[in-house]
Motif scaffolding. Structure first.
Motif, PDB file in Angstrom:
ATOM      1  N   GLY A  24       0.816  -1.213   0.000  1.00  0.00           N
ATOM      2  CA  GLY A  24       0.000   0.000   0.000  1.00  0.00           C
ATOM      3  C   GLY A  24       0.847   1.259   0.000  1.00  0.00           C
ATOM      4  O   GLY A  24       0.544   2.238  -0.703  1.00  0.00           O
ATOM      5  N   THR A  25       1.930   1.240   0.771  1.00  0.00           N
ATOM      6  CA  THR A  25       2.844   2.382   0.802  1.00  0.00           C
ATOM      7  C   THR A  25       3.466   2.605  -0.573  1.00  0.00           C
ATOM      8  O   THR A  25       3.535   3.742  -1.054  1.00  0.00           O
ATOM      9  CB  THR A  25       3.960   2.145   1.846  1.00  0.00           C
ATOM     10  N   GLY A  28       0.733   3.862  -3.028  1.00  0.00           N
ATOM     11  CA  GLY A  28       0.371   5.237  -2.689  1.00  0.00           C
ATOM     12  C   GLY A  28       1.451   6.229  -3.076  1.00  0.00           C
ATOM     13  O   GLY A  28       1.170   7.317  -3.602  1.00  0.00           O
ATOM     14  N   THR A  29       2.691   5.865  -2.854  1.00  0.00           N
ATOM     15  CA  THR A  29       3.805   6.746  -3.214  1.00  0.00           C
ATOM     16  C   THR A  29       3.887   6.937  -4.717  1.00  0.00           C
ATOM     17  O   THR A  29       4.062   8.060  -5.201  1.00  0.00           O
ATOM     18  CB  THR A  29       5.127   6.165  -2.671  1.00  0.00           C
ATOM     19  N   LEU A  31       1.494   6.611  -6.940  1.00  0.00           N
ATOM     20  CA  LEU A  31       0.369   7.428  -7.400  1.00  0.00           C
ATOM     21  C   LEU A  31       0.560   8.897  -7.032  1.00  0.00           C
ATOM     22  O   LEU A  31       0.272   9.794  -7.840  1.00  0.00           O
ATOM     23  CB  LEU A  31      -0.952   6.905  -6.810  1.00  0.00           C
ATOM     24  N   GLY A  32       1.069   9.140  -5.836  1.00  0.00           N
ATOM     25  CA  GLY A  32       1.317  10.520  -5.413  1.00  0.00           C
ATOM     26  C   GLY A  32       2.346  11.206  -6.291  1.00  0.00           C
ATOM     27  O   GLY A  32       2.195  12.373  -6.681  1.00  0.00           O
TER      28      GLY A  32
END
Length: 119
Positions: A24-25, A28-29, A31-32
């Motif tokens: 998930g990290t 998320g990174t 995508l960010g």
């Protein structure tokens, strides 16, 4: 996908939350970074850096898990050896008791046998 499967196998089913957190990290990174208003080269550099960071964290977790497993196996082996030694010691005492009893019975039989030999 093979890396995730390997990590899941190594860490066991109980560590699914850790694996989920790491994945998930990473997602998320990425995508960010993709939605950040930077140049393509900067964005790609950030993705590569973050991927390396996640890889390093995963490698560290795998190493720690392997170390924990190794330590647990060593502890269990030492415990098993101690229990086996205690069991062997107890069996030895029981064997001594049985031998003493048999020697006593043999002495009694020899004494009875001598009575019959005199007659």
């Amino acid at each position: 996908m093979k890396v995730i499967t390997l990590i899941h196998y190594i860490m066991g089913k109980g560590s699914g939350a850790v694996l989920g957190f790491l994945v998930g990290t990473a997602v998320g990174t990425v995508l960010g970074v993709l939605f950040a208003p930077d140049k393509g080269t900067v964005t790609r550099k950030k993705i590569v850096d973050e991927a390396q960071s996640v890889k390093d964290k995963m490698s560290e977790n795998i190493h720690e898990t392997a170390e924990n497993i190794s330590n647990t196996v060593k502890q269990k082996q030492a415990s098993l050896e101690d229990e086996l030694e205690q069991l062997m010691s107890n069996a030895s005492y029981k064997a001594d008791d049985a031998i003493s009893l048999l020697e006593k019975k043999l002495a009694e039989l020899k004494a009875k046998n001598k009575k019959y030999q005199k007659s």
